[in-house]
Motif scaffolding. Sequence first.
Motif, PDB file in Angstrom:
ATOM      1  N   LEU A  34     -61.501   7.816   3.132  1.00 31.27           N
ATOM      2  CA  LEU A  34     -61.447   9.267   3.270  1.00 31.27           C
ATOM      3  C   LEU A  34     -62.445   9.727   4.333  1.00 31.27           C
ATOM      4  O   LEU A  34     -62.143  10.588   5.166  1.00 31.27           O
ATOM      5  CB  LEU A  34     -61.738   9.909   1.903  1.00 31.27           C
ATOM      6  CG  LEU A  34     -61.632  11.419   1.806  1.00 31.27           C
ATOM      7  CD1 LEU A  34     -60.300  11.928   2.356  1.00 31.27           C
ATOM      8  CD2 LEU A  34     -61.792  11.867   0.347  1.00 31.27           C
TER       9      LEU A  34
ATOM     10  N   PHE B 290     -54.408  16.255   5.880  1.00 26.68           N
ATOM     11  CA  PHE B 290     -55.184  17.419   5.455  1.00 26.68           C
ATOM     12  C   PHE B 290     -54.436  18.687   5.874  1.00 26.68           C
ATOM     13  O   PHE B 290     -53.693  18.691   6.859  1.00 26.68           O
ATOM     14  CB  PHE B 290     -56.564  17.407   6.109  1.00 26.68           C
ATOM     15  CG  PHE B 290     -57.330  16.141   5.859  1.00 26.68           C
ATOM     16  CD1 PHE B 290     -57.798  15.832   4.578  1.00 26.68           C
ATOM     17  CD2 PHE B 290     -57.582  15.246   6.899  1.00 26.68           C
ATOM     18  CE1 PHE B 290     -58.504  14.656   4.343  1.00 26.68           C
ATOM     19  CE2 PHE B 290     -58.289  14.070   6.669  1.00 26.68           C
ATOM     20  CZ  PHE B 290     -58.750  13.770   5.397  1.00 26.68           C
TER      21      PHE B 290
ATOM     22  N   HIS C 125     -51.705  12.278  -0.379  1.00 22.49           N
ATOM     23  CA  HIS C 125     -51.851  12.911   0.939  1.00 22.49           C
ATOM     24  C   HIS C 125     -53.061  12.446   1.754  1.00 22.49           C
ATOM     25  O   HIS C 125     -52.951  12.142   2.938  1.00 22.49           O
ATOM     26  CB  HIS C 125     -51.930  14.439   0.803  1.00 22.49           C
ATOM     27  CG  HIS C 125     -50.728  15.051   0.179  1.00 22.49           C
ATOM     28  ND1 HIS C 125     -50.274  14.685  -1.088  1.00 22.49           N
ATOM     29  CD2 HIS C 125     -49.865  15.986   0.626  1.00 22.49           C
ATOM     30  CE1 HIS C 125     -49.188  15.396  -1.379  1.00 22.49           C
ATOM     31  NE2 HIS C 125     -48.922  16.190  -0.369  1.00 22.49           N
ATOM     32  N   TRP C 126     -54.240  12.442   1.122  1.00 25.55           N
ATOM     33  CA  TRP C 126     -55.445  12.136   1.888  1.00 25.55           C
ATOM     34  C   TRP C 126     -55.453  10.703   2.425  1.00 25.55           C
ATOM     35  O   TRP C 126     -56.092  10.428   3.428  1.00 25.55           O
ATOM     36  CB  TRP C 126     -56.696  12.408   1.041  1.00 25.55           C
ATOM     37  CG  TRP C 126     -56.926  13.883   0.799  1.00 25.55           C
ATOM     38  CD1 TRP C 126     -56.416  14.908   1.539  1.00 25.55           C
ATOM     39  CD2 TRP C 126     -57.702  14.485  -0.254  1.00 25.55           C
ATOM     40  NE1 TRP C 126     -56.821  16.124   1.021  1.00 25.55           N
ATOM     41  CE2 TRP C 126     -57.626  15.894  -0.089  1.00 25.55           C
ATOM     42  CE3 TRP C 126     -58.471  13.990  -1.304  1.00 25.55           C
ATOM     43  CZ2 TRP C 126     -58.273  16.783  -0.926  1.00 25.55           C
ATOM     44  CZ3 TRP C 126     -59.126  14.887  -2.140  1.00 25.55           C
ATOM     45  CH2 TRP C 126     -59.028  16.269  -1.953  1.00 25.55           C
TER      46      TRP C 126
ATOM     47  N   HIS D 280     -60.933   9.022   7.678  1.00 24.09           N
ATOM     48  CA  HIS D 280     -59.859   9.970   7.991  1.00 24.09           C
ATOM     49  C   HIS D 280     -60.427  11.329   8.400  1.00 24.09           C
ATOM     50  O   HIS D 280     -59.924  11.982   9.318  1.00 24.09           O
ATOM     51  CB  HIS D 280     -58.916  10.133   6.799  1.00 24.09           C
ATOM     52  CG  HIS D 280     -57.653   9.315   6.917  1.00 24.09           C
ATOM     53  ND1 HIS D 280     -56.893   9.287   8.070  1.00 24.09           N
ATOM     54  CD2 HIS D 280     -57.015   8.515   6.033  1.00 24.09           C
ATOM     55  CE1 HIS D 280     -55.837   8.493   7.876  1.00 24.09           C
ATOM     56  NE2 HIS D 280     -55.903   7.995   6.659  1.00 24.09           N
TER      57      HIS D 280
ATOM     58  N   ARG E  75     -57.228  22.298  -4.253  1.00 26.08           N
ATOM     59  CA  ARG E  75     -57.256  21.378  -3.106  1.00 26.08           C
ATOM     60  C   ARG E  75     -57.648  22.083  -1.813  1.00 26.08           C
ATOM     61  O   ARG E  75     -58.370  21.532  -0.976  1.00 26.08           O
ATOM     62  CB  ARG E  75     -55.897  20.700  -2.961  1.00 26.08           C
ATOM     63  CG  ARG E  75     -55.660  19.597  -4.007  1.00 26.08           C
ATOM     64  CD  ARG E  75     -54.183  19.389  -4.272  1.00 26.08           C
ATOM     65  NE  ARG E  75     -53.938  18.376  -5.312  1.00 26.08           N
ATOM     66  CZ  ARG E  75     -54.088  18.598  -6.616  1.00 26.08           C
ATOM     67  NH1 ARG E  75     -54.522  19.773  -7.049  1.00 26.08           N
ATOM     68  NH2 ARG E  75     -53.819  17.638  -7.488  1.00 26.08           N
TER      69      ARG E  75
ATOM     70  N   GLU F 208     -60.786  20.987   0.513  1.00 27.64           N
ATOM     71  CA  GLU F 208     -60.558  20.579   1.910  1.00 27.64           C
ATOM     72  C   GLU F 208     -61.373  21.452   2.861  1.00 27.64           C
ATOM     73  O   GLU F 208     -61.963  20.960   3.824  1.00 27.64           O
ATOM     74  CB  GLU F 208     -59.067  20.700   2.274  1.00 27.64           C
ATOM     75  CG  GLU F 208     -58.198  19.576   1.722  1.00 27.64           C
ATOM     76  CD  GLU F 208     -56.801  19.541   2.348  1.00 27.64           C
ATOM     77  OE1 GLU F 208     -56.421  20.506   3.044  1.00 27.64           O
ATOM     78  OE2 GLU F 208     -56.087  18.531   2.145  1.00 27.64           O
TER      79      GLU F 208
END
Lengths: 502, 502
Positions: free
Chosen positions: A135, A420, A414-415, A138, A369, A373
């Motif tokens: 993570l 994102f 998703h992550w 990313h 979320r 984020e």
Amino acid sequence: MANELAAYSELRARLKRVHVLGSVGGLLGWDEQVNLPPAAAAQRGEQMALVAELVHAEATAPALGAALAACEAAPAGALDEEASVVVAAARRDFDRATKLPAELVSEKARLSSEAYHAWAAARAARDFAAFAPYLEKHLALARREAELLGYGERPYDLAIDRHDPGLTAARIDTLFTELRAGLVPLVRRIDARAEAARARGEAPLALKGFDIAAQRELVRRVTERIGFDYGRGRLDVSLHPFCEGSGDDLRLTTRFDADNPLDALYSSIHEAGHGMYEQGLPREHAGTALAQAAGMAAHESQSRLWENQVARSRAFWRWLGPELRAAFPGPLAGVSEEQLHAAANAVEPGGMIRVDADEVHYNLHILLRFDLEKRLFAGALRVAELPAAWDALCEELFGRRPAHAGEGVLQDVHWSGGAFGYFPSYTLGNMMAAQLWAAARARLAGIEENFSRGEFGRLLGWLRAEVHARGRREDAFALTRRVTGEDLGAKALLAYLEERYG
Amino acid sequence: MANELAAYSELRARLKRVHVLGSVGGLLGWDEQVNLPPAAAAQRGEQMALVAELVHAEATAPALGAALAACEAAPAGALDEEASVVVAAARRDFDRATKLPAELVSEKARLSSEAYHAWAAARAARDFAAFAPYLEKHLALARREAELLGYGERPYDLAIDRHDPGLTAARIDTLFTELRAGLVPLVRRIDARAEAARARGEAPLALKGFDIAAQRELVRRVTERIGFDYGRGRLDVSLHPFCEGSGDDLRLTTRFDADNPLDALYSSIHEAGHGMYEQGLPREHAGTALAQAAGMAAHESQSRLWENQVARSRAFWRWLGPELRAAFPGPLAGVSEEQLHAAANAVEPGGMIRVDADEVHYNLHILLRFDLEKRLFAGALRVAELPAAWDALCEELFGRRPAHAGEGVLQDVHWSGGAFGYFPSYTLGNMMAAQLWAAARARLAGIEENFSRGEFGRLLGWLRAEVHARGRREDAFALTRRVTGEDLGAKALLAYLEERYG
């Protein structure tokens, strides 16, 4: 004569190539989920990587750039409004594609592949620390991307804008603050009622033993009836439902469970909503912004509108009930229409998993979320602090905490792909769906009576004209304002949830 | 150190790209036959055309040519035997690809698409004249291709060599003359006996009412049992059975008819034979000649060997009979093993349609087509004279003439795609199959007892080692000679047909 510019023809031909090759990549992805032999994953990976490389080469072709520049340099009046839409969107996409070094693109692809497996293992082990380094990487890549491509106020805006052109974190913030203020008390009220019912011993309806072949036939009949054109599409089975394709080849997937017939039915109606949007885009403009969806929020608005506003309504069930009973006389013996409709609108307080959430609770998952984020991108939250922040926010929004990371911070895929800024589209889509539905009800008198008779053409025709046929001319805000006469906001969604669940 | 040449690595990487992108085109073709929504044909055409263009670009990439030239210029000993095979085949393919102007390639693709529809309409109308102009154009293109690419003795040789490297019309002529001399009297004898039986009122066994789902399961079980690896493949339904794919993703298709269970069974075993060949090619060399089949004759030898020599044998039926009976207890009540085996080996005199022909008559169809193609290419036969020549040759070979062009000169799809020189591969494959089978029987003592027990691993293992693992190292002649110790010829096929049907 407008649009007779040679450069404009060249631009359209070049965009068409990008689109056609992209659609080949899409088919590879569909086939991977639906058909791939167990041992062929690596081979499929090679195919997809090469096609992605060639799509990128087409999207950044100097000839495309030259045609684009020539269109932009054309004298006023040489291109009409439609062509200007095409050129402006092509510029945006071309710049995005050319500004990203191929090395970064392939680094992200490689990382996503590794991170996916790390995520799956970490989720199974409920071990966030095992996923955290991926993570981190990313996030670092997303920040580099934002630096390279430029962004509005904050790097997170770029991630959002990818999925929904025109959207920013600030605009979402305003909308979500409004939504949260109304939603949290509403959910508390609904939860309390549901819990009281449960305390009285009222159990949810158990639906068991629904033949898969009969389910498949019913799902096909229902999605065809609402307007999905099977002359230009298909329905298959995959682990997770999705919709893939464009133009004359739209592919829906679902999954069947003999003991949960409503899952296949509603997920198929949802995907058919996506499919009908794509089928409604003007094919003659394939490859240009005129034949692209307005954004992911608009896309979700279509799938949610059909799944929720239409297909969970009493009116719809007046038509669906007898259909369902005819398909499953055995398993439905002794079950009333009232019970079936209630099952389709069941609310489950305290559910921690987004993908299993009912439509009342779903948006809380998104608020959570988005908030995390936003803080991650702003540097206000470190990756290591994420699980604690997740759990605390759960407490605030749902009134409880997840039992472990698997049903908390590690639940979404998703992550692991660096996706994102995608989550907000789901709730923005729900807002748009509620507004579009309110507008449709006001304009199309007796529309619900149509549903009761299994007639959906009027609603689809209206959506075709007001939304689908417009392509990517407008962002979610402009689209909502034009069609409904009101700004995108939380009011209609709150009113809809209140009316149906309050 | 051998093969450590940078140019050789580059060459292999470039060949891999051609292969991977080609396999994407293959998947598009498979999907078109198996999954395509009715309205999506034009869209699929665009995808396939673009992928074909990009495959051609990869196959003619200057970087590939440079790597190839550098390998060829490498000092002796720098490349080992395997690498030499790779380089030689790559040179052949590169020259073929680069010598053909893109304009000719796309002209042929366009013509094939038009000619296909013209052929289908002409066949339905039994009107050869309507198709003749397309055939003329295809022949003209084939001659231009031969001029551009060069050929041995005659332009027809190039058409043949495309499918079977190393083969020429002259070599086939010798083989087919030998075959015809033995086959025609044998067929006459078999036909006479079959007709006498029919005159006595002996009717062929009618097989009716075989559940499709049970057929599908049986076909899958049988093809898996003979050795097709479903971890690396699948089985689907299409109008015409075929096998597509490579490496870890091989896809077989068949079609099911409740009143003809042997059709799905034998066509699936045939396609599985193709599939097992592909599955047996060494994956680590994907894209190079080391992982390519030796030619279409060799490919057909594998499919025919499994379909005919193995699966129509008494030994095989000792295992299959009980399997079949367990799958279809109802429809097979009162049917003896003897009757079933006879049905699998039924001979139908006077059949005019190649694709429906039994293995005794099949090769006559090929002798006919080869003779006509040869004369067409030599200019000894004009297109307008083709129907009369077809019918006359039918009379000679089969003892009867087709009732109309639809069951005569217009029956095959091949010429509409300009696929000249392909037909001989079928019969050469039958010859090879018979020779390989004779060799296998001699080397693998008790192999038929294995079949009776449903054991096929010994035969497959032998084919893997002797044929599959060798890739495209040899042509059909060298391969046959090495494996069987004898030259490719008609003797074994005639002996096999005599033994089984004489």
